[in-house]
Design a protein around this motif. Sequence first.
Motif, short mmCIF file in Angstrom:
data_model
loop_
_atom_site.label_atom_id
_atom_site.label_comp_id
_atom_site.label_asym_id
_atom_site.label_seq_id
_atom_site.Cartn_x
_atom_site.Cartn_y
_atom_site.Cartn_z
N GLN A 54 0.40 6.66 1.14
CA GLN A 54 -0.46 6.56 2.33
C GLN A 54 -1.72 5.76 2.04
O GLN A 54 -2.13 4.93 2.85
CB GLN A 54 -0.83 7.96 2.82
N ALA A 55 -2.31 5.99 0.88
CA ALA A 55 -3.52 5.24 0.51
C ALA A 55 -3.20 3.76 0.34
O ALA A 55 -3.98 2.91 0.77
CB ALA A 55 -4.12 5.81 -0.78
N ALA A 56 -2.04 3.45 -0.28
CA ALA A 56 -1.66 2.06 -0.49
C ALA A 56 -1.46 1.35 0.85
O ALA A 56 -1.92 0.22 1.04
CB ALA A 56 -0.38 1.98 -1.33
N ASP A 57 -0.81 2.01 1.80
CA ASP A 57 -0.57 1.41 3.11
C ASP A 57 -1.89 1.19 3.84
O ASP A 57 -2.12 0.14 4.43
CB ASP A 57 0.37 2.29 3.92
N ARG A 58 -2.79 2.17 3.78
CA ARG A 58 -4.09 2.04 4.44
C ARG A 58 -4.90 0.91 3.82
O ARG A 58 -5.44 0.05 4.53
CB ARG A 58 -4.87 3.36 4.33
N GLU A 59 -5.00 0.87 2.48
CA GLU A 59 -5.76 -0.18 1.81
C GLU A 59 -5.16 -1.56 2.10
O GLU A 59 -5.90 -2.53 2.28
CB GLU A 59 -5.82 0.07 0.31
N ARG B 118 6.66 -1.22 5.29
CA ARG B 118 7.70 -0.25 5.65
C ARG B 118 8.30 0.42 4.42
O ARG B 118 8.90 1.48 4.53
CB ARG B 118 8.79 -0.94 6.46
N ARG B 119 8.15 -0.21 3.26
CA ARG B 119 8.67 0.37 2.02
C ARG B 119 7.57 0.36 0.95
O ARG B 119 6.99 -0.68 0.66
CB ARG B 119 9.88 -0.41 1.51
N LEU B 120 7.30 1.53 0.40
CA LEU B 120 6.28 1.69 -0.63
C LEU B 120 6.88 2.47 -1.79
O LEU B 120 7.40 3.58 -1.60
CB LEU B 120 5.07 2.45 -0.07
N ASP B 121 6.85 1.88 -2.98
CA ASP B 121 7.40 2.52 -4.17
C ASP B 121 6.29 2.70 -5.20
O ASP B 121 5.67 1.73 -5.63
CB ASP B 121 8.51 1.65 -4.78
N VAL B 122 6.04 3.95 -5.59
CA VAL B 122 5.06 4.24 -6.64
C VAL B 122 5.79 4.11 -7.97
O VAL B 122 6.75 4.81 -8.23
CB VAL B 122 4.47 5.65 -6.49
N LEU B 123 5.33 3.17 -8.81
CA LEU B 123 6.00 2.92 -10.08
C LEU B 123 5.47 3.81 -11.20
O LEU B 123 6.23 4.30 -12.02
CB LEU B 123 5.88 1.46 -10.49
N ARG B 124 4.15 3.96 -11.27
CA ARG B 124 3.56 4.75 -12.36
C ARG B 124 2.06 4.88 -12.14
O ARG B 124 1.48 4.18 -11.33
CB ARG B 124 3.83 4.12 -13.71
#
Length: 182
Positions: free
Chosen positions: A88-93, A103-109
Amino acid sequence: MTRPLPTIHQITDEESGPFQRQHLDLEFSNGERRRFERLVSRGHGAVVVVPMLDDQTVLLVREYAAGVHRYELGLVKGRIDAGETPEQAADRELKEEAGYGARRLDVLRAMTLAPTYMSHLSHLVVARDLYPERLVGDEPEELEVVPWKIAELDRLMLREDFSEGRSLAALFIARQWLERGE
């Protein structure tokens, strides 16, 4: 070799802006005693976003960097607000800084900045399937968005205006991950 963690005999707290400064009185397994300092993050961490415009193109942003008093090229990044997930933070920023949603967000590490004296964590997020959407953020001016071919990281990594360590590490990690076809 696995060593036992040092014994903490005392922690003294000191207020220091967005971080809490702590002095630790430590005793190591060999009997040596030392005093260490660490900065403990008061927030919920941060995100570093690798926004992929297409399979070959990452979006960078150019913004004023007060620490080095120049405009610096780097990735979208920012803090995770209370109650937000890294996604959510990544999409907002991404919406605030680059004018795109994902539409696609992947947290790697999670990555650390300086783990010997800081507790701060930054979550590396790859954003794909982008669409135009802008949110008002806390930046004093609109950031310049710079498309960059991910195959040309060798040219980017030596630029004087691209020096932030999290951005450098994140791009190389993301490139390897994307090449595996994730």
